[in-house]
Design a protein around this motif. Structure first.
Motif, PDB file in Angstrom:
ATOM      1  N   HIS A   1      35.742   5.416  27.818  1.00  0.00           N
ATOM      2  CA  HIS A   1      35.028   6.660  27.534  1.00  0.00           C
ATOM      3  C   HIS A   1      33.653   6.700  28.196  1.00  0.00           C
ATOM      4  O   HIS A   1      32.884   7.640  27.964  1.00  0.00           O
ATOM      5  N   ALA A   2      33.344   5.665  28.994  1.00  0.00           N
ATOM      6  CA  ALA A   2      32.068   5.606  29.714  1.00  0.00           C
ATOM      7  C   ALA A   2      30.891   5.729  28.763  1.00  0.00           C
ATOM      8  O   ALA A   2      29.916   6.445  29.030  1.00  0.00           O
ATOM      9  N   ARG A   3      30.972   5.018  27.649  1.00  0.00           N
ATOM     10  CA  ARG A   3      29.888   5.005  26.660  1.00  0.00           C
ATOM     11  C   ARG A   3      29.100   3.705  26.789  1.00  0.00           C
ATOM     12  O   ARG A   3      29.652   2.676  27.215  1.00  0.00           O
ATOM     13  N   TRP A  38      38.145  14.423  25.916  1.00  0.00           N
ATOM     14  CA  TRP A  38      39.403  15.146  25.727  1.00  0.00           C
ATOM     15  C   TRP A  38      40.470  14.620  26.690  1.00  0.00           C
ATOM     16  O   TRP A  38      41.630  14.419  26.294  1.00  0.00           O
ATOM     17  N   GLU A  39      40.082  14.401  27.929  1.00  0.00           N
ATOM     18  CA  GLU A  39      41.048  13.914  28.919  1.00  0.00           C
ATOM     19  C   GLU A  39      41.502  12.495  28.581  1.00  0.00           C
ATOM     20  O   GLU A  39      42.703  12.183  28.622  1.00  0.00           O
ATOM     21  N   PHE A  58      33.806  12.620  19.602  1.00  0.00           N
ATOM     22  CA  PHE A  58      33.612  12.738  21.049  1.00  0.00           C
ATOM     23  C   PHE A  58      34.169  14.097  21.494  1.00  0.00           C
ATOM     24  O   PHE A  58      35.383  14.320  21.444  1.00  0.00           O
ATOM     25  N   ASN A  59      33.323  14.993  21.965  1.00  0.00           N
ATOM     26  CA  ASN A  59      33.778  16.341  22.308  1.00  0.00           C
ATOM     27  C   ASN A  59      33.527  16.724  23.762  1.00  0.00           C
ATOM     28  O   ASN A  59      33.733  17.869  24.144  1.00  0.00           O
TER      29      ASN A  59
END
Length: 274
Positions: A31-33, A100-101, A94-95
């Motif tokens: 998620h690249a967090r 979403w993808e 996470f929005n």
């Protein structure tokens, strides 16, 4: 350990107890967090996750014997594995478009592709499988029993209007007289009185108020020969009661030396002192 690529991120395929799972580090990565984001969110809402359904907690021995070494950093002593349900709960806030993808692709290409476990083809293998299933059933029954006790305790947990010491008195073994000092230590409340010779004036920090852990009850004090003034008393909120109860179960609250080691909550009654 096989891998899969989701949105240009290569992830190991991790399976545990016949289903695909993900680690907290994998969630941050795909998620690249920032590193530690998923762990912080998980720890903050840990009480809402059900072990055995939403996540599994594995020890260093299990990581070694279950071929999970590539899923965790070296010398990991304990780790969390999230099921598809646990993953969806954790990433629900996470929005952004990437979230979403990633969520869609993980569900379609990762979780749904788990292979059914192979059935043993000989008697020793069948006996081992039966023993494993019996052990898992016993563990699940114990977890369900513990969860039922926790739910029962939570039903007796919150009473609107209770102060922190009043709430703590209903937790068996907790030293209620030390609770406000403990909340100062963890930065839920602070003493607004600057004069060390005067009685403390406890106020609630902004973060516990914003998170609905505590609120303040203003009381007007009047007396002969003094000007009226407002005294603020920290008061429990339901989410704060749940959070302190989790700390209680983790033995993080100040406990009495005479505590018998039992975690019980006294039910509030009309005769209970406020």
């Amino acid at each position: 350990m096989s891998t899969i690529t989701i949105h240009q991120t290569q992830l190991p395929i991790v399976e545990y107890r016949g289903q695909r799972v993900v680690t907290l580090a994998m969630i941050d990565q795909v998620h690249a967090r920032p590193e530690g984001t998923a762990r912080r969110n998980f720890n903050e809402h840990r009480g809402r996750f059900v072990e055995g359904r939403d996540y599994f907690e594995v020890t260093a021995d299990e990581i070694r014997t279950q071929s999970l070494g590539q899923a965790f950093a070296p010398r990991t002593s304990r780790g969390a594995l999230l099921t598809e349900r646990g993953y969806m709960l954790l990433t629900k806030p996470f929005n952004d478009d990437l979230a979403w993808e990633v969520q869609s692709r993980l569900v379609d290409e990762y979780f749904s592709q788990a292979k059914p476990p192979l059935l043993p083809q000989d008697l020793p293998g069948a006996l081992r499988l039966a023993a494993d299933l019996a052990e898992e059933k016993a563990v699940l029954a114990l977890e369900n029993e513990q969860q039922a006790k926790k739910i029962e305790a939570l039903e007796n947990l919150f009473m609107p209007g209770e102060t922190v010491p009043q709430f703590a008195k209903r937790l068996n073994g907790v030293n209620s007289q030390q609770m406000l000092a403990y909340l100062i230590e963890i930065k839920w409340v602070f003493n607004a009185e600057r004069d060390p010779d005067s009685s403390p004036k406890y106020r609630v920090y902004a973060i516990p108020r914003d998170k609905h852990w505590l609120t303040e009850k203003p009381i007007t004090i009047r007396g002969e020969g003094i000007l009226p003034f407002i005294k603020y008393t920290p008061v429990m909120l339901e989410e704060g009661a749940r959070r302190l109860h989790d700390m209680y179960l983790a033995e993080k609250l100040p406990m009495k030396q005479t505590w018998d080691g039992k975690f019980t909550v006294s039910k509030f009654t009309s005769e209970s002192p406020l």
